[in-house]
Design a protein around this motif. Structure first.
Motif, PDB file in Angstrom:
ATOM      1  N   THR A  23      54.000  84.103  51.808  1.00 27.84           N
ATOM      2  CA  THR A  23      53.753  84.829  49.748  1.00 27.84           C
ATOM      3  C   THR A  23      52.733  83.799  49.659  1.00 27.84           C
ATOM      4  OG1 THR A  23      54.916  86.018  50.750  1.00 27.84           O
ATOM      5  CG2 THR A  23      53.601  85.961  48.901  1.00 27.84           C
ATOM      6  N   LEU A 348      50.125  91.569  54.920  1.00 29.23           N
ATOM      7  CA  LEU A 348      49.321  90.416  53.527  1.00 29.23           C
ATOM      8  C   LEU A 348      48.564  89.754  53.426  1.00 29.23           C
ATOM      9  CD1 LEU A 348      50.754  87.770  51.297  1.00 29.23           C
ATOM     10  CD2 LEU A 348      51.695  87.256  53.597  1.00 29.23           C
ATOM     11  N   VAL A 354      52.895  92.269  50.173  1.00 26.62           N
ATOM     12  CA  VAL A 354      54.074  91.603  50.555  1.00 26.62           C
ATOM     13  C   VAL A 354      55.705  92.890  50.858  1.00 26.62           C
ATOM     14  CG1 VAL A 354      55.736  90.313  50.450  1.00 26.62           C
ATOM     15  CG2 VAL A 354      53.880  89.321  49.279  1.00 26.62           C
TER      16      VAL A 354
END
Lengths: 392, 392
Positions: A23, A348, A354
């Motif tokens: 992320t 993503l 996410v």
């Protein structure tokens, strides 16, 4: 001097660390994109007003000699246990106050409860599984066997009569799958446990999310008092993840190997635990008051609305999933045969959303993915739009 | 299904139940007499104002979405660990914040720490002993050996080179004897542990009572970072018995059997514990602020004044005792060769004063008796007058 060599058999779990790393990498490469996190397993709404008011009153009690509280009872104050007993009564289950142990959380209890059982016992868990059940028992050297939760049984594992087990962990509504057992299905497990002289450790941490007639407690099932211990938590019920309070119910009549399990757990807690903070116990009792239950319902409904947004989108897209109805979790089959991590990257990179790859919860999580409803309504709605656009 | 049969080897401890029963019987028979309890092992003075203020601020944080706290770090928030590290610095000991684990109390930690060690290890405790060290290890099936604390060594047991042990529990200032090791005496234990490849679990729960140059921490002793884990608690330091917070220090360089003990304990806590309540952590950090330390000193001095009253009376009476100086506990030899329970009855029947029979803490407690300084000044002074009158 030898350390506990069982720790060597623990597999490092990098699931959330890997999610965070990927992320962060995406965020660094795409600073213009707003990332929406639907992987979070923690509550985000604040405590109910009455809960905070009683917690603060508890703090004030500690300020004055006349109302000061020293060592608490190991098993919790009577007024808290009575409040929990009253909560059970509201959904038709009889649990006596003196069968309840108040603790600092269900995670501690589900990790520590095996202390009262032999290390020779075999532990049965479902796959996918909340990793604590496995790791806490591997640490003590117990053998683990798995019952398969999968698409065929709607991620509600059923017992295999050919497999014998002594300690059985069940979580319903389930983490991570959100699936909730019916009374009939739980009865099959209770009968299996009784036949095997086994004990079910029943994790009801998500019971407050149940909206249909699925059991809120295993003790609504006949025979459960002779084979089950129930854990519950205020973490998801009332947003106590950072406040820390849970409870464990052990029926007085529950005996194994000639011993009262209630008495064994009392001895364990009296030796290795010293009770829950006074202000936290005041807050916990407030949750189960009439006003408290009304106030926490608002938060539960907020999360439910998010869950409904997500599950409705999956219905539209024709994607198979469990949960969402009786649970803050939605467990979905990755589209187009993608693997868990493959779908994670896809979502993503193309939607800046996410989630959590299912394979972090076990073999049967491969090809599955967990979304949660603990975000804000606005962000959840936005994420759902992006997912629909991507997968339509 | 077998339960943990080690529980069968635990001896039921009826010490405090028997004390309560006898006290109640006396009260029923003599309603006109005011009974004064100097047996109490719990604090009675309220929390310091700044501590309650920060705890209430922590509650308010949970009331608002912007400041809400969910799951805490397993090892405690950084600002709490930094505050504890700063506290150590004040008495000249370097402990890094990331070597500190914040917990719900030292009792939990001293009971749970053995999880990281093999059940084949031999545990050494001193006699008399805080029963948790023994029971927590008997539950796991470990062998216990005893080092004798007695009048000859002023109730400060020294290691016997002929005895080998893997895990050593030391408590200084001691519960129940109040005796505190000097730096030289602790060095002997550190050397013994290093020679035996053993680990010392050092319980410093009463360190705040030290007034002379006895070590406040085992880490002030050379070599301790290679062999010791230190537990401490805010229970007696700041009156947190009902608030619940403690901490455990494991040096990063401490290794045994090829493993970092810090890493093993982190894994244990991450699996079977979920951190300490946010308001409690706010309160804990406030204790270690400049203002907090000033405020808690008042309570410590109040208890010290009580301890001085008791020990001065014993000096006058020529009765042998340990503690009282660096400790809230005074451990005295029962006069005229009386047994622990004999003296208990004598004191109760003739002075209406309640204490704790030493034999509840082990073989070497026979003929000894524990008084504590946690009562009010007025009642302690009255009890001391009665004791002087009875024993003169």
């Amino acid at each position: 001097m030898k350390v506990n060599s069982n720790f060597d058999s623990l597999v490092p779990n990098y699931l959330f660390a890997d999610v965070a790393r990927k992320t962060n990498e995406f965020a660094a490469a795409h600073p213009e994109q707003e990332i929406i996190k639907l992987g979070i397993g923690d509550v985000t709404l604040p405590l109910a007003p009455i809960v905070v008011a009683f917690m603060k009153k508890g703090c004030d009690d500690l300020r004055n000699k006349e109302t000061f509280k020293g060592y608490p009872e190991y098993e919790g104050y009577d007024f808290v246990r009575e409040a929990i007993s009253g909560y059970y009564k509201r959904f038709g289950v009889t649990v006596q106050p003196d069968e309840i142990f108040v603790s600092d959380g269900a995670k501690s209890d589900c990790g520590n409860l095996p202390d009262i059982f032999s290390t020779d016992n075999t532990v049965l868990v479902t796959d996918p599984v909340y990793p604590v059940y496995v790791d806490a028992n591997l640490m003590a050297g117990r053998k683990i066997v798995y019952a398969s939760s999968n698409k065929e049984n709607n991620f509600l594992a059923i017992p295999d009569e050919k497999v014998s087990a002594d300690i059985i962990y069940l979580c319903s509504p389930n983490n991570p799958t959100g699936a909730a057992y019916s009374a009939e299905q739980l009865k099959v497990w209770v009968d299996y446990a009784l036949k095997n002289d086994a004990v079910i450790i029943y994790d009801a941490a998500y019971e407050a999310f149940i909206t249909d007639d699925s059991p809120r407690s295993i003790f609504s099932v006949e025979g459960a008092r002779e084979c089950a211990i129930e854990l519950c938590s205020l973490s998801k019920t009332a947003g106590f993840t950072g406040t820390r309070c849970g409870y464990t119910v052990i029926p007085k009549e529950l005996k194994r190997d000639g011993h009262s399990l209630h008495a064994l757990w009392y001895r364990r807690q009296a030796t290795k635990f010293n009770g829950v903070s006074w202000p936290v116990q005041c807050a916990a009792a407030a949750v189960f008051s009439d006003e408290g239950l009304l106030q926490i319902r608002d938060n539960l409904n907020y999360y439910r609305r998010n869950a409904k947004l997500i599950s409705s989108a999956l219905d539209e897209l024709g994607i198979y999933y469990t949960g969402g109805k009786n649970s803050p979790y939605i467990w979905l089959e990755c589209p187009n045969g993608m693997g868990s991590w493959e779908f994670f990257d896809h979502l993503l990179q193309n939607a800046a959303v996410v989630g959590t790859p299912g394979e972090g919860f076990g073999e049967n999580g491969k090809g599955y993915f967990r979304l949660t409803s603990f975000g804000s309504y606005e962000k959840t709605a936005e994420a759902v739009e992006r997912i629909k656009k991507l997968l339509s």
